[in-house]
Design a protein around this motif. Structure first.
Motif, PDB file in Angstrom:
ATOM      1  N   LEU A 197       0.840  -1.192   0.000  1.00 34.72           N
ATOM      2  CA  LEU A 197       0.000   0.000   0.000  1.00 34.72           C
ATOM      3  C   LEU A 197       0.877   1.244   0.000  1.00 34.72           C
ATOM      4  CD1 LEU A 197      -2.625  -0.943   2.752  1.00 34.72           C
ATOM      5  CD2 LEU A 197      -2.811  -1.285   0.283  1.00 34.72           C
ATOM      6  N   PRO A 198       0.527   2.261  -0.786  1.00 31.18           N
ATOM      7  CA  PRO A 198       1.216   3.551  -0.701  1.00 31.18           C
ATOM      8  C   PRO A 198       0.611   4.375   0.433  1.00 31.18           C
ATOM      9  CG  PRO A 198      -0.411   3.639  -2.434  1.00 31.18           C
ATOM     10  CD  PRO A 198      -0.476   2.235  -1.861  1.00 31.18           C
ATOM     11  N   PHE A 199       1.219   5.504   0.728  1.00 30.16           N
ATOM     12  CA  PHE A 199       0.665   6.405   1.751  1.00 30.16           C
ATOM     13  C   PHE A 199       1.010   7.835   1.358  1.00 30.16           C
ATOM     14  CE2 PHE A 199       0.057   8.432   5.870  1.00 30.16           C
ATOM     15  CZ  PHE A 199      -1.092   7.800   6.316  1.00 30.16           C
ATOM     16  N   ASN A 200       0.212   8.369   0.430  1.00 31.01           N
ATOM     17  CA  ASN A 200       0.451   9.728  -0.056  1.00 31.01           C
ATOM     18  C   ASN A 200      -0.784  10.607  -0.034  1.00 31.01           C
ATOM     19  OD1 ASN A 200       3.281   9.473  -0.972  1.00 31.01           O
ATOM     20  ND2 ASN A 200       2.434   7.999  -2.415  1.00 31.01           N
ATOM     21  N   THR A 201      -1.965   9.996  -0.004  1.00 30.90           N
ATOM     22  CA  THR A 201      -3.198  10.754  -0.145  1.00 30.90           C
ATOM     23  C   THR A 201      -4.203  10.338   0.925  1.00 30.90           C
ATOM     24  OG1 THR A 201      -4.257   9.134  -1.605  1.00 30.90           O
ATOM     25  CG2 THR A 201      -2.844  10.791  -2.649  1.00 30.90           C
ATOM     26  N   LEU A 202      -5.292  11.098   1.010  1.00 33.92           N
ATOM     27  CA  LEU A 202      -6.375  10.738   1.925  1.00 33.92           C
ATOM     28  C   LEU A 202      -6.938   9.373   1.580  1.00 33.92           C
ATOM     29  CD1 LEU A 202      -8.350  11.543   4.190  1.00 33.92           C
ATOM     30  CD2 LEU A 202      -9.777  12.617   2.431  1.00 33.92           C
ATOM     31  N   GLN A 203      -7.038   9.058   0.290  1.00 33.22           N
ATOM     32  CA  GLN A 203      -7.544   7.750  -0.115  1.00 33.22           C
ATOM     33  C   GLN A 203      -6.622   6.633   0.367  1.00 33.22           C
ATOM     34  OE1 GLN A 203      -7.380  10.463  -2.191  1.00 33.22           O
ATOM     35  NE2 GLN A 203      -9.592  10.830  -1.946  1.00 33.22           N
ATOM     36  N   ASP A 204      -5.304   6.865   0.335  1.00 26.07           N
ATOM     37  CA  ASP A 204      -4.361   5.867   0.847  1.00 26.07           C
ATOM     38  C   ASP A 204      -4.563   5.655   2.342  1.00 26.07           C
ATOM     39  OD1 ASP A 204      -3.282   5.720  -1.697  1.00 26.07           O
ATOM     40  OD2 ASP A 204      -1.643   7.101  -1.247  1.00 26.07           O
ATOM     41  N   ASN A 231       1.104  -8.746   7.731  1.00 25.11           N
ATOM     42  CA  ASN A 231      -0.308  -8.592   7.402  1.00 25.11           C
ATOM     43  C   ASN A 231      -0.518  -7.407   6.476  1.00 25.11           C
ATOM     44  OD1 ASN A 231      -0.311  -9.325  10.692  1.00 25.11           O
ATOM     45  ND2 ASN A 231      -1.604 -10.633   9.403  1.00 25.11           N
ATOM     46  N   ILE A 232       0.333  -6.389   6.640  1.00 22.55           N
ATOM     47  CA  ILE A 232       0.275  -5.185   5.812  1.00 22.55           C
ATOM     48  C   ILE A 232       1.694  -4.794   5.426  1.00 22.55           C
ATOM     49  CG2 ILE A 232      -0.366  -2.742   5.720  1.00 22.55           C
ATOM     50  CD1 ILE A 232      -2.468  -3.305   7.863  1.00 22.55           C
ATOM     51  N   THR A 233       1.915  -4.540   4.147  1.00 21.56           N
ATOM     52  CA  THR A 233       3.188  -4.006   3.678  1.00 21.56           C
ATOM     53  C   THR A 233       2.950  -2.606   3.120  1.00 21.56           C
ATOM     54  OG1 THR A 233       4.026  -6.211   3.116  1.00 21.56           O
ATOM     55  CG2 THR A 233       5.133  -4.320   2.115  1.00 21.56           C
ATOM     56  N   LEU A 234       3.693  -1.638   3.627  1.00 24.92           N
ATOM     57  CA  LEU A 234       3.564  -0.247   3.184  1.00 24.92           C
ATOM     58  C   LEU A 234       4.781   0.140   2.357  1.00 24.92           C
ATOM     59  CD1 LEU A 234       2.210   1.188   6.528  1.00 24.92           C
ATOM     60  CD2 LEU A 234       0.969   1.170   4.373  1.00 24.92           C
ATOM     61  N   TRP A 235       4.538   0.797   1.245  1.00 22.00           N
ATOM     62  CA  TRP A 235       5.613   1.124   0.283  1.00 22.00           C
ATOM     63  C   TRP A 235       5.842   2.629   0.282  1.00 22.00           C
ATOM     64  CZ3 TRP A 235       8.605  -2.459  -1.793  1.00 22.00           C
ATOM     65  CH2 TRP A 235       9.481  -2.098  -2.832  1.00 22.00           C
ATOM     66  N   THR A 236       6.973   3.049   0.824  1.00 24.05           N
ATOM     67  CA  THR A 236       7.297   4.489   0.887  1.00 24.05           C
ATOM     68  C   THR A 236       8.661   4.757   0.253  1.00 24.05           C
ATOM     69  OG1 THR A 236       8.435   4.427   3.039  1.00 24.05           O
ATOM     70  CG2 THR A 236       6.038   4.586   3.069  1.00 24.05           C
ATOM     71  N   VAL A 237       9.035   3.927  -0.708  1.00 26.89           N
ATOM     72  CA  VAL A 237      10.408   3.963  -1.224  1.00 26.89           C
ATOM     73  C   VAL A 237      10.715   5.244  -1.970  1.00 26.89           C
ATOM     74  CG1 VAL A 237      11.971   2.854  -2.867  1.00 26.89           C
ATOM     75  CG2 VAL A 237      10.694   1.467  -1.223  1.00 26.89           C
ATOM     76  N   GLY A 255      12.836   6.643   4.861  1.00 30.09           N
ATOM     77  CA  GLY A 255      12.823   8.089   4.741  1.00 30.09           C
ATOM     78  C   GLY A 255      11.804   8.672   5.708  1.00 30.09           C
ATOM     79  N   PRO A 256      11.455   9.950   5.551  1.00 32.64           N
ATOM     80  CA  PRO A 256      10.539  10.562   6.510  1.00 32.64           C
ATOM     81  C   PRO A 256       9.185   9.868   6.578  1.00 32.64           C
ATOM     82  CG  PRO A 256      10.939  12.002   4.618  1.00 32.64           C
ATOM     83  CD  PRO A 256      11.947  10.917   4.553  1.00 32.64           C
ATOM     84  N   SER A 257       8.609   9.525   5.435  1.00 30.19           N
ATOM     85  CA  SER A 257       7.297   8.886   5.451  1.00 30.19           C
ATOM     86  C   SER A 257       7.348   7.532   6.147  1.00 30.19           C
ATOM     87  CB  SER A 257       6.777   8.719   4.019  1.00 30.19           C
ATOM     88  OG  SER A 257       5.469   8.191   4.026  1.00 30.19           O
ATOM     89  N   GLY A 258       8.397   6.742   5.868  1.00 35.04           N
ATOM     90  CA  GLY A 258       8.516   5.431   6.497  1.00 35.04           C
ATOM     91  C   GLY A 258       8.686   5.520   7.998  1.00 35.04           C
ATOM     92  N   VAL A 259       9.524   6.438   8.454  1.00 37.03           N
ATOM     93  CA  VAL A 259       9.765   6.592   9.895  1.00 37.03           C
ATOM     94  C   VAL A 259       8.504   7.083  10.595  1.00 37.03           C
ATOM     95  CG1 VAL A 259      11.040   7.950  11.604  1.00 37.03           C
ATOM     96  CG2 VAL A 259      12.254   6.903   9.682  1.00 37.03           C
TER      97      VAL A 259
END
Length: 402
Positions: free
Chosen positions: A120-127, A232-238, A152-156
């Motif tokens: 999953l990405p994490f950049n928007t409200l939908q994410d 259970n969840i993998t988040l992609w902030t590369v 990076g900042p998002s991952g931390v």
């Protein structure tokens, strides 16, 4: 104006505000496909329910309802610089006298097998809403394993917030191919983040080459061995890359950004401004000498090149500063006044490091913990898009009905 992020929206709002004092009638059109602005630095607070979605993602209609900005909820498909025309996906083409391009960044094209399908990405409200649904599905699980790709900042920030959200049920793992977390940040912030991660028991793997992502988790190489981390969840902030230029007649930098003059104009099209992540905006004290361009030059090609030795960071802070600067220069062109070079001023760095906690560094000071969290929250409140929205948010924080 193409793009309603920090660069485009804040430029449109500033241009509206300043144009009310201009003797020249100005028609402002903002092209943005989404219905809500995303104040991305505060997106992480949704995970711990510290903020509500409406606070950090107000609708464009709400933000622009008392302005002269004409919102076109559509996608820009192509820019014809010679004809001064923008093709939209659904609506009729738009012609312009002046064009501002601020389309921001897009996710880096997937190179790791399975990353697009199983993370999953994490950049928007939908994410954020998608991640919330996944967390709710796991509400009854005695243990929730989350792997965050990218330190990076998002991952931390994600790792700290999710650790606080899940508590003892959470097992958070942070994986990055580089040898340090927050590689581009000052050491004081790196140390504060490392302490916050350790305090929460977040497992950190550095110098780890991610090989694949599947439904069961993430596979990576570390210290000569191949490891598979169950999740259970993998988040992609590369990472992200600048949004592609919507035309075929512009030379880009190796990083994919547009070369711009110190005034943030395209060198050969002085009535076109590019800002934010798409532009190689000059960093403080770098690049060519500052110039002032007269409005009479606005449609004549300029033969100089401006090979900046460094560029401003691709952050909300840089776009936030560039928006009003471009608005001022557009009005200067219209009024036949000299343009002012954009000067990025780094105001410091801020990261959330868990619920109610943050690190804030700038002007020789570094504040952490609860005081850092309070400072960060108010610093971002001051940068919310409009006075009306800031007032509504403040009333909510003070316990009044929003």
């Amino acid at each position: 104006m193409l793009g309603g992020g920090f660069g485009g929206l804040y430029c449109a709002l500033s241009l509206h505000q300043r144009s009310r004092r201009s003797p020249h009638p100005i028609h402002i059109t903002l092209v943005e496909p989404r219905d809500r602005f995303n104040f991305t630095p505060l997106l992480y607070e949704l995970l711990t329910q510290e903020l509500a979605p409406w606070e950090i993602a107000p609708t464009y209609r709400e933000l622009l309802k008392h302005t002269a900005v004409d919102l076109r909820q559509d996608w820009a498909e192509h820019i014809d610089l010679a004809q001064q025309r923008v093709t939209l996906r659904h609506g009729a083409p738009l012609t312009y006298d002046y064009l501002v391009v601020a389309l921001g960044s897009q996710m880096r094209p997937p190179a790791t097998p399975g990353s697009q399908t199983h993370s999953l990405p994490f950049n928007t409200l939908q994410d954020a809403e998608q991640l919330e649904r996944r967390l709710n599905d796991l509400e009854q699980s005695p243990q929730v394993r989350v792997v965050v790709a990218g330190a990076g900042p998002s991952g931390v920030e994600l790792a700290c917030k999710l650790s606080d959200r899940l508590g003892s049920r959470g097992q958070i793992t942070l994986v990055d191919r580089r040898g340090e977390i927050l590689r581009s940040y000052p050491q004081r912030i790196q140390r504060a983040a490392a302490r916050a991660l350790a305090k929460r028991g977040v497992e950190v793997y550095l110098d780890a080459a991610i090989e694949a992502v599947d439904a069961s988790g993430l596979t990576f190489g570390h210290e000569g061995k191949t490891r598979h981390c169950q999740a259970n969840i993998t988040l992609w902030t590369v990472g992200t890359v600048p949004h592609a230029w919507l035309g075929d007649d512009l030379k880009l930098t190796a990083f994919g950004q547009c070369q711009v003059l110190p005034t943030l104009q395209l060198p050969d099209y002085n009535n076109v401004f590019v800002l934010g992540d798409m532009a190689a905006m000059p960093a403080p004290g770098r690049g060519s000498q500052s110039v002032k361009l007269a409005a009479s030059q606005k449609r004549e090609p300029i033969q100089h090149e401006y090979p900046f030795l460094n560029r401003a960071p691709t952050t909300a802070q840089a776009a936030y500063q560039a928006g009003p600067a471009v608005a001022s220069n557009v009005l200067a062109l219209i009024a036949n006044r000299a343009l002012i070079p954009f000067r990025y001023n780094h105001l410091g760095d801020m990261l959330t490091l868990g619920q109610g906690e943050a690190v804030v560094c700038g002007f020789g000071l570094c504040i952490t913990g609860r005081l850092g969290g309070w400072s960060r929250r108010w610093a971002y409140w001051l940068r919310l898009p409009t006075p009306a929205h800031r007032w509504r948010v403040l009333k909510h924080w003070l316990g009044f009905n929003a």
